[in-house]
Design an enzyme around this catalytic site. Structure first.
Site, mmCIF file in Angstrom:
data_model
loop_
_atom_site.group_PDB
_atom_site.id
_atom_site.type_symbol
_atom_site.label_atom_id
_atom_site.label_comp_id
_atom_site.label_asym_id
_atom_site.label_seq_id
_atom_site.Cartn_x
_atom_site.Cartn_y
_atom_site.Cartn_z
ATOM 1 N N ARG A 1 -10.561 54.682 15.918
ATOM 2 C CA ARG A 1 -11.702 53.899 15.724
ATOM 3 C C ARG A 1 -11.815 52.656 16.433
ATOM 4 N NH1 ARG A 1 -12.486 52.288 10.284
ATOM 5 N NH2 ARG A 1 -14.660 51.821 10.566
ATOM 6 N N LYS B 1 -0.933 52.734 6.748
ATOM 7 C CA LYS B 1 -1.829 53.665 7.155
ATOM 8 C C LYS B 1 -1.025 55.024 7.599
ATOM 9 C CE LYS B 1 -5.621 54.455 10.503
ATOM 10 N NZ LYS B 1 -6.408 53.711 10.926
ATOM 11 N N ARG C 1 -11.329 43.508 5.772
ATOM 12 C CA ARG C 1 -9.966 42.787 5.708
ATOM 13 C C ARG C 1 -9.822 42.038 4.653
ATOM 14 N NH1 ARG C 1 -10.177 40.675 11.859
ATOM 15 N NH2 ARG C 1 -11.025 42.714 12.624
HETATM 16 C C1 BTN Z 1 -8.700 55.804 13.407
HETATM 17 O O1 BTN Z 1 -8.623 55.038 14.215
HETATM 18 O O2 BTN Z 1 -8.225 55.512 12.138
HETATM 19 C C2 BTN Z 1 -8.985 57.132 13.561
HETATM 20 C C3 BTN Z 1 -8.107 58.107 14.177
HETATM 21 C C4 BTN Z 1 -8.681 59.410 14.469
HETATM 22 C C5 BTN Z 1 -7.417 60.160 15.035
HETATM 23 C C6 BTN Z 1 -7.914 61.752 15.231
HETATM 24 S S1 BTN Z 1 -6.441 62.768 15.703
HETATM 25 C C7 BTN Z 1 -7.624 64.182 16.003
HETATM 26 C C8 BTN Z 1 -8.853 63.641 16.672
HETATM 27 N N1 BTN Z 1 -8.898 63.331 17.968
HETATM 28 C C9 BTN Z 1 -8.948 62.214 18.396
HETATM 29 O O3 BTN Z 1 -8.972 62.063 19.425
HETATM 30 N N2 BTN Z 1 -8.997 61.511 17.387
HETATM 31 C C10 BTN Z 1 -8.931 61.963 15.961
#
Ligand code: BTN
Length: 317
Positions: free
Chosen positions: A113, A178, A312
């Site tokens: 994100r 996380k 936060r």
């Molecule tokens: C975050 O930042 O918390 C979201 C992370 C999401 C990662 C997943 S891995 C599978 C899918 N492909 C990606 O490129 N991102 C999501």
């Protein structure tokens, strides 16, 4: 590449001759493949004179047939190494119809994100994108990203007995760290047929520290003190996801809201909500029927939804 990795997967030593014989190629060709596996997939292969090659740590590769048992009718696409499963899922949507699922052993451009990178080492974690058609109007999108968090937390509980918690909108935490992230992308015109690409990354067996991870993280394996079966986790998360998506489609997000609140890590906490460059300070009351975060601000309850919001804790000790 997969054949070579399957032979090496148990972490034992294999001579170039042995590998060449089993793969039906020369020793030089084995060496070239080892170079590719190292360069393209980031897998460390040790070469010890007189003993042969071995992986620095054993690998579990995903088997589509096993994962398919979770949802026999679901088209599942598996890749060894691709940029991002979310991007690949969007491309497949041009040819195949949804729902469909995309798994990868390794992502070279895993997306998080707010433009962050999602670190995606080979065969250590889960990288999944599930494409869900939005057929019942925009209400079907309410709280969607939150319900995915519930599905992941339930999968963790089923597999490990560990109580994961959720941080709005959809970070999955164990303790304060996380363990999983969720990235939703809406494709198409929301007033006509559109699709949601649900990207899920779960740290399963990741042990190494990566400089590029700028948040406190953990993996399920670390928390359990062992190795997680990636296939079993993939099956479980697909089952949970299908269950909650159907529930949302048929009864709306309000039918899942109580479960989300039960898993909420920061219920009642004093927080700062960052909205672009603005900051709103308040106390978390819970989430609303559309998945909004409800804050008590100066005695008044206010709701905030979607976009680039980031929450936060005020006193993060
Ligand atoms: C975050 O930042 O918390 C979201 C992370 C999401 C990662 C997943 S891995 C599978 C899918 N492909 C990606 O490129 N991102 C999501």
């Amino acid at each position: 590449m997969r054949d070579l990795l399957m032979l090496l997967a148990d972490g034992g030593f294999y001579s170039g001759n042995d590998l060449g014989r089993q793969l039906g190629v020369s020793r030089a060709a084995v060496w070239k493949r080892i170079q590719r596996v190292t360069g393209e997939y980031g897998v460390t292969v040790q070469s010890v004179p007189g003993k042969g090659y071995r992986l620095s740590q054993p690998l579990q590769l995903l088997n589509r047939d096993v994962i398919q048992q979770a949802l026999p009718a679901l088209p599942i696409f598996m890749y060894e190494s691709i940029g991002s499963t979310n991007d690949q899922a969007k491309q497949l949507l041009g040819t195949y119809s949804a729902p469909l699922a995309v798994f990868a052993e390794h992502q070279t451009q895993g997306k998080g994100r707010r433009g962050r990178e999602w670190v995606s080492p080979f065969a250590q974690n889960l990288y999944l994108s599930f494409v869900w058609p939005v057929t019942e109007g925009l209400n079907q999108i309410d709280g969607l990203s939150l319900l995915v968090g519930v599905a992941v937390a339930k999968a963790i509980k089923r597999l490990s007995g560990i109580d994961a918690q959720l941080k709005w909108p959809n970070d999955v935490l164990i303790g304060k760290r996380k363990v999983a992230g969720i990235l939703l992308e809406l494709i198409g015109d929301p007033v006509e047929l559109c699709h949601v690409v649900i990207g899920i990354g779960v740290n399963l067996n990741m042990l190494d520290s990566f400089d590029s991870i700028d948040q406190e993280w953990t993996s399920l394996g670390k928390e359990m003190g062992g190795t997680v079966s990636r296939e079993l986790f993939a099956k479980t998360v697909l089952e949970e996801l299908a269950h909650y998506l159907e529930k949302q489609k048929n009864h709306g997000f309000s039918s899942i809201r109580a479960e989300w609140n039960e898993l909420h890590a920061w219920q009642g906490a004093n927080v700062n909500l960052h909205i672009g460059t603005n900051i709103v300070s308040g106390q978390i009351v819970g989430i609303g029927d559309k998945g909004e975060i409800c804050l008590l601000v100066e005695g008044e309850e206010r709701k905030y939804l979607g976009g680039e919001l980031s929450l936060r804790l005020q006193n993060d000790s």
